[in-house]
Design an enzyme around this catalytic site. Structure first.
Site: not given
Length: 889
Positions: A144, A286-288, A321, A324
């Site tokens: 992102e 990061m919310e992968n 996160e 998300h």
């Protein structure tokens, strides 16, 4: 809050009016130009042959023509510093592909194809930390906003949703753990010492949510049983030796799972949830999907190395996160103009979660303090933009306090107007309608409108208008009627693509208020008013004497309140208001109005003394109020920050603000010395624990030392040394060291040396060591900062270390705004040196210089000169060039 009226734009500084024009800006991407993709990619298979210096990537895209697209035969596959090694369509090599800048273009007949492309990467050379990069022998990704195009050619846009199959293979000794999104379906070993793993994520997602991690890691393993009975495996992966510091993160994760089920009805949807802690990371986390990648600072904690604030931050970011998974992953953004759709909503969710896990009152004050420190200046500066921008040049620059924090406040206002139950009905409808799609801010507003039964037509202006609304309050009492007159002005702001928003329409502003009886200290109940016109009056009957107005309680709207009221009313509210935020606000207002007048030289000595005595009276009432818990008492004792004070002036003089604030602090430290020493003695006797009472005690220890350092430095030094030596936790040790770092004397150097030696090798704690010195009140702080830049532990390649030193300096007004301009030069030099290495991190430092229009002329000229030096660099990144261009324009 009671502040002086603030015009939105400063006049031109005469000394710099003829400065050189800003450089040519990058091209502008506009929301109005959005078109659906011509081709969709329902499925993608990725095969990685992993290596630190060379990773081979084969991507197979199952593509089909989008019936809602423009019918073009051309498929655009975005790339960034990639070269195709081979291109095949339906299994056949093709050579009629072409490059358009960094993008690969293919002309495809028919309705569906399989496109296969091979690329090769050098992760070790990727200092930008976007795409696939190496970090201390580990491989990880950050995609992102537009990092996936640095891994494989792909339509890198949020509205292309695909299911992913990932196979990765690599040397087992170097990469014993292989992780990706979704669930692991198969693993195996080869005779040559390599091994492989295959992962499948069944939920369609945009490529910005793709993640891969490979390295020598160990995990804290746990599990969570969802409300429907599914058992989810939980893992927090870290480097060996760090696993003992992950339990708080794991506990926070499990609390997040449960809270989202209870508060929003959202259940996790995979059998596995992984978190990986990475030391080299541009962001917080990061919310992968199913594989969150975190900066180590938001995972690792124990009492010896992490402060109470660190513990709170870890809980909040873990929650953010995880939340998300629904507000960002299951429902994602149609395009990057809708970024606040996921970020603003998720910030609100993590704020609500943290409030429920701790003190709602303290959490609300902390959130507003962040908003005022970061977003209000953004709203009144050259980088002002709405929470749903109309254009951008480099999307990385729109990860801003406006998108996140103001975005959260806008959604909070909807919740305030709807009430919790109706708001929940609206969010349920939003998730039901948009699950599995790429949605827009309008989709969210419409769902709240329909689910909560609200008319939000006018409220949509909050999404399109930038600037902080200014609400002016006047009151009148006649007979038994109290009349409240409110006016609103949304100030003109520069537009983020070079235009302007000179005229704004009135917006709905929900204001909670209460009217206090001066004699009894009570009120008849809180009311909610909605100011939706430029000017409105509200009358309240039954008040034989004029009540004391408490307004914008709970900070029900992100606005600036201009309300001239007697000092005695502020003292009354600081002592009696039953809304914790309003009580805090009264205390802040009491100090702000005094300092504004003092800085403006509008106070005779007699008046100055009277106002200071009123502040002493209010603070003493807080110190002695046995009904207050110490966490809240700590909030009420915090003085307004210098940056916030500067925002109250059309053109600020940082030296005058600093001098007056320090003088007031010294006065208070002297007048309240006995109370502060008694407070420090009391809270020092509280043993360490993580409960609220002990955390409040630790908070007050350092605050008492801070006031004493200004009013009785020798006593503060003695107590700080004792606190440092006796500390059995990082909160106490860091607090004492912070005070010592700002004082002269041999104890300062001894304590700093002891701290460094004690924690040598612990990167996160050494970051604190850098920040404490660069952010100190010591008169030689600039000399110290320059020396620290040459320290063996400093590196330009780690964003945490860069921020620890230089961001601490940039937000230290005494140092950054040194009259010589040396602080500006240090930050300007940093930006130019850092931009070729990590442009995203470099760009974060530009706004500190971009505030030049709001600073007195001599400093403003120096700040602008630094921006012009940066602009003159021949090969600036888009990230930095956009920020500099707007700051100069």
């Amino acid at each position: 809050m009671d502040i002086a009226s603030r015009p939105s734009e400063a006049p031109e500084n005469p000394k710099i009016a003829d400065a050189a024009p800003p450089p040519h800006a990058p091209s502008v991407i506009r929301r109005e130009d959005y078109q659906p993709p011509a081709w969709l990619v329902p499925e993608i298979a990725l095969d990685f042959a992993l290596g630190l210096d060379a990773t081979h990537v084969t991507s197979k895209l199952s593509v089909r023509r989008n019936p809602d697209g423009n019918g073009s035969r051309t498929m655009r596959l975005n790339g960034d510093q990639l070269a195709p090694l081979a291109v095949r369509v339906d299994g056949q090599a093709v050579n009629d592909w072409r490059l358009d800048g960094p993008d690969l273009l293919l002309d495809l007949a028919g309705e569906a194809h399989e496109v296969e492309i091979e690329t090769q990467l050098n992760p070790a050379a990727n200092s930008q930390l976007m795409g696939l990069y190496a970090s201390h022998g580990m491989l990880c990704t950050q995609c992102e906003a537009e990092g996936f195009r640095r891994i494989a050619f792909f339509p890198d846009r949020p509205d292309v949703l695909s299911t992913y199959r990932v196979r990765m293979s690599g040397d087992k000794a170097a990469f014993p753990i292989l992780l990706s999104n979704g669930n692991c379906e198969a693993t195996g070993e080869s005779a040559d010492g390599t091994h492989w793993a295959e992962w499948h994520d069944p939920w369609p997602k945009p490529c910005y949510l793709f993640a891969l991690v490979a390295g020598d890691l160990v995990a804290n393993h746990d599990s969570f049983t969802t409300r429907s009975g599914r058992e989810v495996e939980l893992n927090i992966w870290v480097r060996k030796g760090d696993e003992s510091r992950t339990q708080h993160a794991m506990d926070s994760l499990k609390r997040s799972f449960r809270w989202d089920e209870q508060a929003f009805g959202r259940e996790y949807d995979l059998d596995l949830f992984n978190i990986v802690a990475v030391s080299d990371f541009n962001m917080g986390a990061m919310e992968n999907k199913g594989l969150n990648v975190f900066n180590t600072r938001y995972v690792l904690a124990d009492p010896e190395t992490a402060t109470d604030s660190d513990y709170d931050a870890i809980e909040g970011v873990i929650g953010h996160e995880y939340f998300h998974n629904w507000s960002g992953n299951r429902v994602t953004c149609r395009d990057w103009f809708q970024l606040s759709l996921k970020e603003g909503f998720t910030v609100l969710r993590d704020q609500m979660f943290s409030a429920d896990m701790g003190s709602p009152a303290v959490k609300r004050i902390e959130d507003v303090r962040v908003l005022r420190a970061a977003q209000f200046p953004e709203d009144s500066g050259p980088l002002a933009h709405p929470i749903r921008p109309d254009s951008y040049q480099e999307i990385s620059n729109f990860y801003t306090a406006t998108i996140y924090n103001k975005g959260a406040e806008v959604i909070r206002m909807m919740r305030t107007m709807a009430g919790p139950e109706r708001f929940r009905a609206g969010t349920d409808l939003y998730f039901d309608r948009n699950d599995g799609t790429a949605a827009t801010c309008e989709d969210f507003v419409r769902a709240i409108e329909d689910g909560a039964g609200l008319d939000l037509k006018q409220f949509r202006l909050w999404y399109s208008q930038s600037g902080t609304p200014q609400v002016t309050v006047t009151t009148q009492h006649s007979g038994d009627t109290f009349t409240l007159k409110l006016t609103q002005l949304v100030p003109p702001t520069p537009n983020h693509d070079g235009g302007a928003q000179p005229e704004k329409q009135p917006m709905p502003i929900p204001l909670k208020l209460a009217l206090f009886d001066r004699e009894t200290g009570t009120h008849r109940g809180e009311e909610l008013l909605v100011l939706d016109q430029a000017e409105q009056s509200f009358s309240f009957a039954g008040y034989a004497s004029a009540p004391v107005l408490s307004i914008n309680r709970g900070f029900s709207a992100p606005v600036a309140i201009d309300f001239e009221r007697p000092v005695e009313d502020l003292v009354f509210l600081a002592a009696h208001d039953d809304d914790a935020f309003a009580r805090y606000e009264a205390m802040q207002s009491l100090v702000v109005r005094h300092l504004i007048a003092a800085v403006s030289s509008n106070l005779a000595e007699e008046a100055r003394t009277a106002e200071r005595e009123a502040i002493v009276q209010a603070l003493r009432s807080i110190l002695l109020d046995e009904a207050l818990d110490d966490l809240m008492r700590g909030e009420l004792l915090i003085l307004p920050a210098e940056g916030y004070l500067a925002e109250q002036f059309l053109v600020a003089d940082p030296s005058a603000i600093h001098a007056e604030r320090e003088a007031l602090k010294a006065w208070l430290g002297t007048k309240l010395r006995g109370d502060l020493e008694a407070l420090h003695d009391r809270v020092s006797a509280v043993p360490y624990s993580r409960d609220a009472a002990a955390r409040g005690a630790r908070k007050l220890k350092t605050q008492a030392l801070t006031y004493l350092a200004a009013g009785a430095p020798d006593e503060a030094r003695r107590r700080a040394i004792a606190q440092y030596c006796a500390a059995d936790n990082m909160t106490d040790r860091q607090g004492a060291l912070m005070v010592l770092a700002g004082l002269d004397g041999p104890e300062r150097g001894e304590a700093l040396a002891d701290f460094h030696g004690r924690y040598a090798g612990n990167a996160l704690v050494i970051d604190k060591w850098f920040s404490l010195q660069a952010g100190s009140l010591h008169p030689k702080v600039l000399e110290h900062a320059k020396a620290l830049a040459e320290h063996p532990d400093f590196t330009m390649n780690n964003p945490n270390r860069v921020r620890a030193l230089y961001m601490a300096l940039a937000v230290n007004p005494q140092a950054f705004h040194a009259p010589s301009g040396e602080g500006y030069r240090i930050i300007g030099d940093l930006i130019r040196r850092l931009d070729p290495i990590n442009p995203q991190t470099a760009a974060r430092f530009v706004p500190s210089l971009g505030r030049w229009r709001r600073i007195e002329p001599a400093r403003a000229a120096l700040m602008r000169a630094e921006l012009e030096r940066i602009a003159a660099e021949p090969s600036l990144s888009k990230d930095v060039l956009e920020q500099v261009t707007k700051s100069l324009g």
